[in-house]
Design a protein around this motif. Structure first.
Motif, PDB file in Angstrom:
ATOM      1  N   LEU A  79       1.458  16.639 -40.817  1.00 61.48           N
ATOM      2  CA  LEU A  79      -0.044  15.267 -40.091  1.00 61.48           C
ATOM      3  C   LEU A  79       0.398  14.185 -39.726  1.00 61.48           C
ATOM      4  N   GLY A  80       1.671  13.566 -40.068  1.00 61.40           N
ATOM      5  CA  GLY A  80       2.098  13.245 -38.963  1.00 61.40           C
ATOM      6  C   GLY A  80       1.761  12.731 -37.514  1.00 61.40           C
ATOM      7  N   LYS A  81       1.970  14.093 -37.187  1.00 66.48           N
ATOM      8  CA  LYS A  81       2.319  14.165 -35.596  1.00 66.48           C
ATOM      9  C   LYS A  81       0.789  14.443 -34.907  1.00 66.48           C
ATOM     10  N   THR A  82      -0.194  14.520 -35.466  1.00 62.62           N
ATOM     11  CA  THR A  82      -1.551  14.222 -35.536  1.00 62.62           C
ATOM     12  C   THR A  82      -2.030  12.892 -35.621  1.00 62.62           C
ATOM     13  N   LEU A 228       8.470   9.940 -38.788  1.00 61.38           N
ATOM     14  CA  LEU A 228       9.035  11.461 -38.723  1.00 61.38           C
ATOM     15  C   LEU A 228       8.678  11.813 -37.744  1.00 61.38           C
ATOM     16  N   GLY A 229       7.560  12.469 -38.412  1.00 55.69           N
ATOM     17  CA  GLY A 229       6.333  13.343 -37.124  1.00 55.69           C
ATOM     18  C   GLY A 229       5.697  12.534 -36.408  1.00 55.69           C
ATOM     19  N   MET A 230       5.870  11.551 -36.739  1.00 52.46           N
ATOM     20  CA  MET A 230       4.768  10.361 -35.987  1.00 52.46           C
ATOM     21  C   MET A 230       6.001  10.001 -34.767  1.00 52.46           C
ATOM     22  N   ALA A 231       7.257  10.055 -34.662  1.00 53.54           N
ATOM     23  CA  ALA A 231       8.196   9.982 -34.204  1.00 53.54           C
ATOM     24  C   ALA A 231       8.799  11.183 -33.275  1.00 53.54           C
ATOM     25  N   GLN A 232       8.687  12.246 -33.792  1.00 54.98           N
ATOM     26  CA  GLN A 232       8.683  13.337 -33.080  1.00 54.98           C
ATOM     27  C   GLN A 232       7.473  13.790 -32.164  1.00 54.98           C
ATOM     28  N   GLN A 233       6.543  12.865 -32.739  1.00 54.14           N
ATOM     29  CA  GLN A 233       5.340  13.378 -31.887  1.00 54.14           C
ATOM     30  C   GLN A 233       5.174  12.500 -30.359  1.00 54.14           C
ATOM     31  N   VAL A 234       5.999  10.756 -30.430  1.00 55.34           N
ATOM     32  CA  VAL A 234       5.958  10.132 -29.762  1.00 55.34           C
ATOM     33  C   VAL A 234       6.654  10.843 -28.632  1.00 55.34           C
TER      34      VAL A 234
END
Lengths: 356, 403
Positions: A79-82, A228-234
């Motif tokens: 969910l953090g990724k998006t 972590l999801g956000m960092a991976q996505q960026v």
């Protein structure tokens, strides 16, 4: 990526599919455009709860699946990724407080409703702009809680607050004696100062002296999982961009200066993932939780800070535009870096835990 | 000496553990307890005490120093689980593995993969018994990071080669018996002109000169080859296959430099505890120097996440049945963090932490200074950090795919 069992893989794949297809960043843009103070799509949250995501850490006899924190972290990371806006993490943190400290009656009353998504809850600890659980002034007298909590996450959607008072944690329902002042932050999510003025409060009597610390550690690892999801996505988005963008008749990815920077970020991200997953696993294992959670959040802070800045820099001018998503991650990143412990707070805590 | 037992790979782990314990009780001398393996390093000669020799022979005879290598070549022929039990029991008893060095860490695994049957029969058993020390003939004055630029030439003379040229940074060259080297057999092709061969260090024409490093020690040498005769049976693989074999060997080297367990135990003592001995503490028992305290915590948090990453790389590799992509970051992270730790140790100790010699300094203090200096080499050798970054960008991140 930690080595997962079959049910964890299914859960992760389900969350990934749903986030990618049903909750891309365009959904967050809609939430932002709607301007509602609770700042999430209630239908979407109902769907998430239906899929069982609100009950991942809740025992089965209270309506959850009891899959544990690593599993909850897998969902939260996707969910953090998006940048999916929802009270899922806040509710999960609040639920963990009831699981750890609630009486049988409190558990029976609240956990099924939290697991089903019927009730949204959040944790209210800090009373200033900085995380400091040692500086709590809120107090309870005759079952009535009085005090001010600052920048409470997901406060607008919350039906139930888990509130830290001087002598422990209390459950306070929204209603009489509870009033909100919206604090609009750069991430455009729900934050509010919450004033408790003689609100009816029901104490969590279990969990021992370390209850607040234990709950905060759970808040740290889950928040770190979102980061972590956000960092991976960026990182992924930036790498894709470097492979497409042409300047000087050359794809940017072929410039060694940029290759080495990406290699550094890749190594940082590897450390962040190791630390976050180990933090989640420590909670599930019940061993060395304080230290592991501190390392997890500290590394999440450090690495997301760097990656969110580099994401903008490496995108160049387009990264500065509102039309492009990468700036949203930067703004959310700083809010989460501050949540439940800034880097300086966490380093101090690490040193204290190690007795120096 | 106990009767040599044929290890039964199906024996249950408890029985094997007992066997190892009995072996240790019968063979490991007390006087060597908690000592390191002098022969495994590159910084000392091969003089052995009788106790060291007896211990090496006892372990070597069973092949337990190279537990997972095939039995027919002198290895232990054991499973990974059994090898782990040996590690654990040796550690518990304070016993070192007396079989080590470059033969075990780099050359042996490579020869097992690429060598002929005759070569394996000749060279692997002495490695397993710890009888032969190997050194690495790779770098040259003009072939460092650009290793394939090497010029040492092996001229084909029918049944042998005549080798001329110079190698440098030959670790332990002054104490080595043999050298595995990559040399040029064809000047027309940079990579496919390279061959992998084995050279006796006592062959006529081989000259070794130790290089004194900034740390004051001489673990490396320059090695000169002047018309050195190398028989053809010392060629490993085909002529021109040297670059492939040589790179494979470097993978073993990097795994060892980034070091999981050994590095972790080396870094065992908390910097915070050391700082409390050297500096003031406040009423709360915390370091009074809050800036230093912050630096130490910042370092230790990152050091922990590195150790967790090393562990994760192992777990992922096991689960995937192949090398995990995050293994590529271990060398650059581990070496950088080790250097940072050395620098912090100096900051913690002040000038007391910069001693060169003298009884006013403890052994630990003096060793830390030499270690700090020598540690600068770790981000240069075995593929510098910059080369690691190139490798990550190219192989893991695919940044050259669309060129």
């Amino acid at each position: 990526m930690a080595v997962l069992n079959e049910e964890q893989e299914m859960l992760r794949d389900m969350a990934r599919d749903w986030a990618t297809n049903e909750s891309p960043v365009t959904e967050f843009r809609k939430v932002r455009a709607n301007g509602e103070p609770h700042a999430y799509n209630k239908d979407a949250y109902a769907t998430m709860a239906e899929m069982g995501w609100a009950g991942v850490i809740i025992p089965e006899d209270h309506g959850g699946s009891d899959f544990g924190f690593l599993s909850a972290g897998l969902v939260v990371e996707e969910l953090g990724k998006t940048l999916t806006a929802s009270p899922l993490i806040a509710t999960t943190i609040a639920a963990s407080a009831i699981v750890l400290g609630g009486s049988d009656e409190q558990k029976a009353k609240w956990l099924p409703k939290l697991a089903s998504g019927e009730t949204v809850a959040t944790l209210a600890v800090d009373e200033s702009a900085h995380h400091d659980p040692s500086a709590i002034e809120a107090s309870v007298s005759g079952g009535k809680l009085t005090g001010k909590k600052a920048f409470v996450h997901e406060a607008h959607g919350a039906d139930l607050f888990v509130v830290a008072a001087k002598d422990g944690l209390y459950l306070v329902e929204k209603g009489d004696g509870v009033s909100l002042t919206t604090r609009k932050l750069t991430d455009q999510r729900s934050h509010a100062d919450v004033n408790f003025d003689g609100a009816a409060a029901d104490k969590l009597e279990g969990g021992g002296d370390s209850l607040l610390d234990d709950v905060l550690d759970r808040a740290r690892v889950l928040t770190a999982a979102e980061m972590l999801g956000m960092a991976q996505q960026v990182f992924d988005t930036t790498l894709d961009y470097l492979k497409q963008r042409v300047q000087f008749n050359q794809v940017l990815a072929t410039f060694q200066a940029l290759q080495h920077r990406m290699a550094d970020l890749f190594a940082d991200l590897a450390q962040m993932r190791s630390a976050v997953e180990a933090g989640l696993q420590a909670v599930d294992g019940g061993f060395g939780v304080a230290r592991a959670a501190t390392i997890a959040k500290a590394e999440a802070n450090r690495v997301l800070h760097t990656i969110s800045n580099q994401g903008i820099q490496l995108h160049g001018g387009i990264g500065m535009t509102d039309e492009y998503d990468v700036g949203f991650y930067l703004k959310r990143a700083r809010v989460l870096e501050s949540a439940w412990g800034s880097s300086s707070y966490l380093k101090d805590r690490y040193a204290k835990l190690a007795s120096y | 000496m106990a009767t040599q037992l044929e290890p039964d790979i199906h024996a249950d782990e408890d029985a094997f553990r007992t066997e190892v314990q009995q072996f240790l009780a019968a063979n490991f001398p007390d006087e060597l307890k908690n000592k390191g393996n002098a022969l495994a390093g590159v910084d000392g000669p091969t003089d052995e005490t009788p106790a060291q020799k007896a211990w090496r022979e006892a372990v070597g005879e069973r092949g337990w120093g190279t537990p997972t290598w095939p039995k027919q070549y002198g290895g232990g022929g054991l499973t990974k689980a059994q090898a782990k039990i040996i590690d654990q029991e040796f550690a518990k008893a304070g016993a070192y593995n007396p079989i080590g060095g470059m033969g075990v860490m780099m050359f042996g695994p490579t020869l097992l993969e690429y060598g002929s049957e005759e070569q394996k029969m000749e060279h692997i058993p002495p490695i397993c018994r710890g009888e032969i020390r190997w050194c690495q003939g790779y770098s040259e004055p003009n072939a460092g990071s650009d290793l394939a630029n090497l010029q040492t030439f092996a001229e084909d003379k029918g049944d042998h080669y005549i080798v001329n040229g110079q190698k440098t940074w030959t670790s332990g060259g002054q104490w080595a018996d043999k050298c595995f080297a990559i040399v040029r057999t064809d000047k027309s092709d940079k990579h496919r002109g390279i061959s992998f061969m084995l050279i006796d260090m006592d062959a006529p024409g081989v000259e070794v000169r130790p290089i004194t490093m900034i740390s004051g020690t001489s673990p490396f040498c320059e090695t000169f080859f002047d018309n050195v005769k190398v028989p053809k049976e010392n060629l490993v693989g085909e002529e021109g296959q040297g670059w492939t074999i040589g790179k494979r060997l470097l993978q073993h080297e990097r795994t060892n430099i980034s070091g999981g367990g050994r590095l972790a135990s080396m870094m065992g003592q908390s910097l915070g505890d050391i700082a409390k001995k050297y500096g003031e503490t406040d009423a709360a028992g915390e370091l009074a120097d809050k800036v230093l305290r912050d630096k130490i915590a910042d370092f230790e948090i990152r050091w922990n996440s590195f150790l967790l990453t090393a562990r994760r790389a192992v777990e992922e590799s096991k689960a995937q049945g192949g090398v995990s992509e995050i293994s590529s970051v271990l060398k650059k992270l581990g070496t950088k963090l080790s250097q940072e730790r050395s620098e912090l140790l100096i900051e913690i100790r002040g000038l007391q932490g910069l001693g060169w010699e003298g009884e006013e300094f403890t052994d630990g203090e003096l060793e830390a200074v030499r270690g700090w200096l020598f540690g600068k080499a770790t981000t240069i050798y075995g593929g510098s950090t910059e080369i690691q970054n190139n490798i990550i960008a190219k192989r893991v991140l695919g940044m050259l795919d669309h060129q």
